[in-house]
Design a protein around this motif. Structure first.
Motif, PDB file in Angstrom:
ATOM      1  N   SER A  97      -6.775 -16.604 -85.832  1.00 30.99           N
ATOM      2  CA  SER A  97      -5.512 -16.728 -85.260  1.00 30.99           C
ATOM      3  C   SER A  97      -4.988 -18.127 -85.555  1.00 30.99           C
ATOM      4  N   ALA A  98      -5.887 -18.924 -85.370  1.00 30.57           N
ATOM      5  CA  ALA A  98      -5.159 -20.389 -85.617  1.00 30.57           C
ATOM      6  C   ALA A  98      -4.840 -20.989 -87.162  1.00 30.57           C
ATOM      7  N   LYS A  99      -5.039 -19.785 -87.761  1.00 33.20           N
ATOM      8  CA  LYS A  99      -4.540 -20.675 -89.708  1.00 33.20           C
ATOM      9  C   LYS A  99      -3.377 -21.383 -89.795  1.00 33.20           C
ATOM     10  N   THR A 100      -2.059 -20.345 -89.007  1.00 33.06           N
ATOM     11  CA  THR A 100      -1.038 -20.661 -88.887  1.00 33.06           C
ATOM     12  C   THR A 100      -0.794 -22.313 -88.170  1.00 33.06           C
ATOM     13  N   HIS A 101      -1.150 -22.753 -87.453  1.00 34.06           N
ATOM     14  CA  HIS A 101      -1.465 -24.381 -86.507  1.00 34.06           C
ATOM     15  C   HIS A 101      -2.103 -25.288 -88.126  1.00 34.06           C
ATOM     16  N   VAL A 102      -3.256 -24.986 -88.072  1.00 31.17           N
ATOM     17  CA  VAL A 102      -4.407 -26.225 -89.054  1.00 31.17           C
ATOM     18  C   VAL A 102      -3.376 -26.150 -90.115  1.00 31.17           C
ATOM     19  N   TYR A 103      -3.190 -24.992 -90.826  1.00 30.76           N
ATOM     20  CA  TYR A 103      -2.618 -24.516 -92.436  1.00 30.76           C
ATOM     21  C   TYR A 103      -1.643 -25.888 -92.307  1.00 30.76           C
ATOM     22  N   ASN A 104      -0.316 -25.446 -91.203  1.00 27.57           N
ATOM     23  CA  ASN A 104       0.939 -26.307 -91.705  1.00 27.57           C
ATOM     24  C   ASN A 104       0.411 -27.519 -90.941  1.00 27.57           C
ATOM     25  N   LEU A 105      -0.392 -28.018 -90.223  1.00 29.91           N
ATOM     26  CA  LEU A 105      -0.401 -29.381 -89.522  1.00 29.91           C
ATOM     27  C   LEU A 105      -1.006 -30.630 -90.978  1.00 29.91           C
ATOM     28  N   CYS A 106      -2.204 -29.657 -91.178  1.00 30.83           N
ATOM     29  CA  CYS A 106      -3.129 -29.922 -92.888  1.00 30.83           C
ATOM     30  C   CYS A 106      -2.000 -30.938 -93.788  1.00 30.83           C
ATOM     31  N   SER A 107      -1.216 -29.430 -93.565  1.00 32.71           N
ATOM     32  CA  SER A 107      -0.160 -29.407 -95.182  1.00 32.71           C
ATOM     33  C   SER A 107       1.217 -30.416 -94.637  1.00 32.71           C
ATOM     34  N   GLN A 108       1.332 -31.208 -93.463  1.00 28.25           N
ATOM     35  CA  GLN A 108       2.511 -32.199 -93.362  1.00 28.25           C
ATOM     36  C   GLN A 108       1.464 -33.784 -93.262  1.00 28.25           C
ATOM     37  N   GLN A 109       0.167 -33.915 -93.698  1.00 27.75           N
ATOM     38  CA  GLN A 109      -0.360 -34.569 -93.589  1.00 27.75           C
ATOM     39  C   GLN A 109      -0.101 -35.891 -94.896  1.00 27.75           C
ATOM     40  N   LEU A 110      -0.110 -37.086 -95.168  1.00 27.04           N
ATOM     41  CA  LEU A 110       0.368 -37.891 -96.771  1.00 27.04           C
ATOM     42  C   LEU A 110      -1.054 -37.415 -97.100  1.00 27.04           C
ATOM     43  N   SER A 111      -2.061 -37.575 -97.205  1.00 27.26           N
ATOM     44  CA  SER A 111      -2.730 -37.683 -98.054  1.00 27.26           C
ATOM     45  C   SER A 111      -3.864 -36.152 -97.793  1.00 27.26           C
ATOM     46  N   VAL A 112      -3.395 -34.464 -98.510  1.00 28.82           N
ATOM     47  CA  VAL A 112      -3.505 -33.537 -98.024  1.00 28.82           C
ATOM     48  C   VAL A 112      -5.136 -33.139 -98.331  1.00 28.82           C
ATOM     49  N   ALA A 113      -5.898 -32.804 -97.093  1.00 28.98           N
ATOM     50  CA  ALA A 113      -7.328 -32.215 -97.189  1.00 28.98           C
ATOM     51  C   ALA A 113      -7.565 -31.495 -96.203  1.00 28.98           C
ATOM     52  N   GLY A 114      -8.278 -30.720 -96.402  1.00 31.17           N
ATOM     53  CA  GLY A 114      -9.519 -29.703 -94.850  1.00 31.17           C
ATOM     54  C   GLY A 114      -8.930 -30.481 -94.357  1.00 31.17           C
ATOM     55  N   PRO A 115      -9.239 -28.981 -92.720  1.00 31.36           N
ATOM     56  CA  PRO A 115      -9.311 -29.803 -91.333  1.00 31.36           C
ATOM     57  C   PRO A 115     -10.757 -30.406 -91.261  1.00 31.36           C
ATOM     58  N   THR A 116     -10.402 -31.322 -90.562  1.00 29.78           N
ATOM     59  CA  THR A 116     -11.795 -32.068 -89.565  1.00 29.78           C
ATOM     60  C   THR A 116     -12.117 -31.770 -88.298  1.00 29.78           C
ATOM     61  N   LEU A 117     -12.892 -31.926 -87.759  1.00 31.83           N
ATOM     62  CA  LEU A 117     -12.936 -31.890 -86.184  1.00 31.83           C
ATOM     63  C   LEU A 117     -11.976 -31.779 -85.168  1.00 31.83           C
ATOM     64  N   LEU A 118     -11.782 -33.198 -85.701  1.00 31.32           N
ATOM     65  CA  LEU A 118     -10.809 -33.425 -84.897  1.00 31.32           C
ATOM     66  C   LEU A 118      -9.742 -33.075 -84.516  1.00 31.32           C
ATOM     67  N   HIS A 119      -9.261 -32.133 -85.961  1.00 33.58           N
ATOM     68  CA  HIS A 119      -7.940 -31.367 -85.588  1.00 33.58           C
ATOM     69  C   HIS A 119      -8.435 -30.310 -84.552  1.00 33.58           C
ATOM     70  N   PHE A 120     -10.187 -29.641 -84.714  1.00 35.69           N
ATOM     71  CA  PHE A 120     -10.118 -28.822 -83.493  1.00 35.69           C
ATOM     72  C   PHE A 120     -10.000 -29.287 -82.043  1.00 35.69           C
ATOM     73  N   HIS A 121     -10.459 -30.491 -81.872  1.00 42.81           N
ATOM     74  CA  HIS A 121     -10.579 -31.405 -80.726  1.00 42.81           C
ATOM     75  C   HIS A 121      -9.146 -31.184 -80.192  1.00 42.81           C
ATOM     76  N   ARG A 122      -8.363 -31.778 -81.353  1.00 46.52           N
ATOM     77  CA  ARG A 122      -7.144 -32.204 -80.646  1.00 46.52           C
ATOM     78  C   ARG A 122      -6.422 -30.807 -80.599  1.00 46.52           C
ATOM     79  N   PHE A 123      -6.507 -28.972 -80.807  1.00 48.48           N
ATOM     80  CA  PHE A 123      -6.108 -27.845 -80.537  1.00 48.48           C
ATOM     81  C   PHE A 123      -6.207 -27.591 -79.079  1.00 48.48           C
ATOM     82  N   TYR A 124      -7.361 -28.214 -79.109  1.00 49.95           N
ATOM     83  CA  TYR A 124      -8.691 -27.763 -77.742  1.00 49.95           C
ATOM     84  C   TYR A 124      -8.057 -28.450 -76.683  1.00 49.95           C
ATOM     85  N   CYS A 125      -7.011 -29.879 -76.915  1.00 52.87           N
ATOM     86  CA  CYS A 125      -6.876 -30.597 -75.756  1.00 52.87           C
ATOM     87  C   CYS A 125      -5.205 -30.140 -75.192  1.00 52.87           C
ATOM     88  N   TYR A 126      -4.900 -29.724 -76.659  1.00 53.48           N
ATOM     89  CA  TYR A 126      -3.354 -28.652 -75.796  1.00 53.48           C
ATOM     90  C   TYR A 126      -3.713 -28.055 -75.471  1.00 53.48           C
TER      91      TYR A 126
END
Length: 332
Positions: free
Chosen positions: A252-281
């Motif tokens: 279900s979280a793919k929409t958020h993750v895919y949009n977030l990663c594609s906005q990065q200047l250097s496109v790469a796969g998500p990291t654990l940092l993305h999961f932690h920030r998702f949790y904080c939200y």
């Protein structure tokens, strides 16, 4: 049992609609693909990469197209990529080679000339990197979740004490096993028992929130200690770890993750940092909902938690969804 004709007719129409939809998807989709290929000169993957907006719409479209392919060569390729994600080969060293080989393989299968369609190579490669980076991260998160909290492990114990220090900087913990742990929302004198459901992942999430969003986490903690509308900060935090994990696990979280990663200047796969920030939200938004609801007692937690999950899933159903905390991050 009483016969109800309207319910029978309704069920019949639902069955007919479902059957027709499956039939049309199975037989008309290949026809439309063939017509579009002939008229545009582009395969479905090219049309998605060129026409869909950057982010989740494009990445989800590429993934859906690959998963629905009937080509045995593409199926073999997907098996390789899935296995590479399990084995965590999408690293800074190995990801580039895997993605380049995948692009070359698809170009060969789809008869795409790389020299003519250079934008496709880049756009499709970015999609592959993010898609299988996501799957790789889920396996890593699963490993952390299944790692039990170990009171004999000095690193685990150190991290637990750091959690106390981040949340209670003005107050020293008297001893390791103490009734004081209840002040930050644990159930008993020893927090280790509360991590049984989510393992080390629950502690990692709490520590990340408390360390990287110090002012916000302490404010949320103060809300949880409200004399009338309070809740157990740590227990709710671990419950939200379960929600975050579930949303990533069921995709279900793919929409958020895919949009977030594609906005990065250097496109790469998500990291654990993305999961932690998702949790904080999730934690900050849950706290807002709890305060707005003003529950009479903690017994309403189940209702509010279910409503919160429903709200989050509704937001994630939008392909343009992206969760952002508009608060400063201190040590990220």
């Amino acid at each position: 049992m009483r016969f109800k004709p309207m319910e029978y007719i309704s069920s019949l129409f639902r069955w007919i609609f479902s059957t027709v939809s499956v039939f049309c998807n199975k037989f008309t989709r290949p026809i439309f693909k063939w017509i579009l290929r002939r008229t545009t000169g582009l395969c479905e993957l090219q049309r998605i990469c060129y026409c869909e907006p950057n982010g989740a719409p494009r990445i989800l479209g590429v993934e859906d197209s690959l998963r629905k392919s009937k080509s045995n060569k593409i199926k073999t390729l997907l098996e390789f990529l899935d296995r590479a994600a399990v084995e965590r080969r999408f690293s800074s060293e190995g990801s580039g080679k895997i993605v380049n080989n995948t692009v070359q393989t698809i170009c060969s299968i789809k008869k795409i000339r790389p020299d003519v369609h250079q934008p496709f190579n880049r756009l499709f490669g970015e999609c592959v990197s993010i898609i299988w980076g996501y799957y790789q991260l889920i396996h890593y998160i699963e490993d952390i979740k299944t790692t039990s909290y170990d009171a004999t492990n000095q690193e685990h114990e150190k991290q637990l004490l750091e959690l106390w220090n981040h949340l209670m900087p003005e107050r020293k913990l008297e001893c390791r096993v103490s009734n004081s742990w209840k002040d930050i929302g644990f159930q008993g004198d020893d927090p280790k028992t509360d991590f049984r459901g989510m393992g080390k992942l629950g502690l990692d999430n709490l520590c990340f929130f408390a360390n990287n969003y110090k002012d916000v986490s302490r404010q949320v903690l103060s809300h949880s200690n409200h004399p009338q509308h309070g809740y157990s900060f740590a227990i709710v935090g671990i419950n939200l770890t379960h929600l975050a994990y579930t949303l990533w696990k069921d995709h279900s979280a793919k929409t958020h993750v895919y949009n977030l990663c594609s906005q990065q200047l250097s496109v790469a796969g998500p990291t654990l940092l993305h999961f932690h920030r998702f949790y904080c939200y999730l934690f900050v938004e849950f706290d807002k909902l709890w305060l707005a609801e003003k529950p009479a007692s903690i017994m309403e937690f189940g209702r509010i938690r279910n409503q919160f999950e429903k709200n989050i899933r509704l937001l994630l159903a939008n392909r343009n969804c992206i969760f952002k905390l508009n608060i400063p991050v201190e040590h990220v």
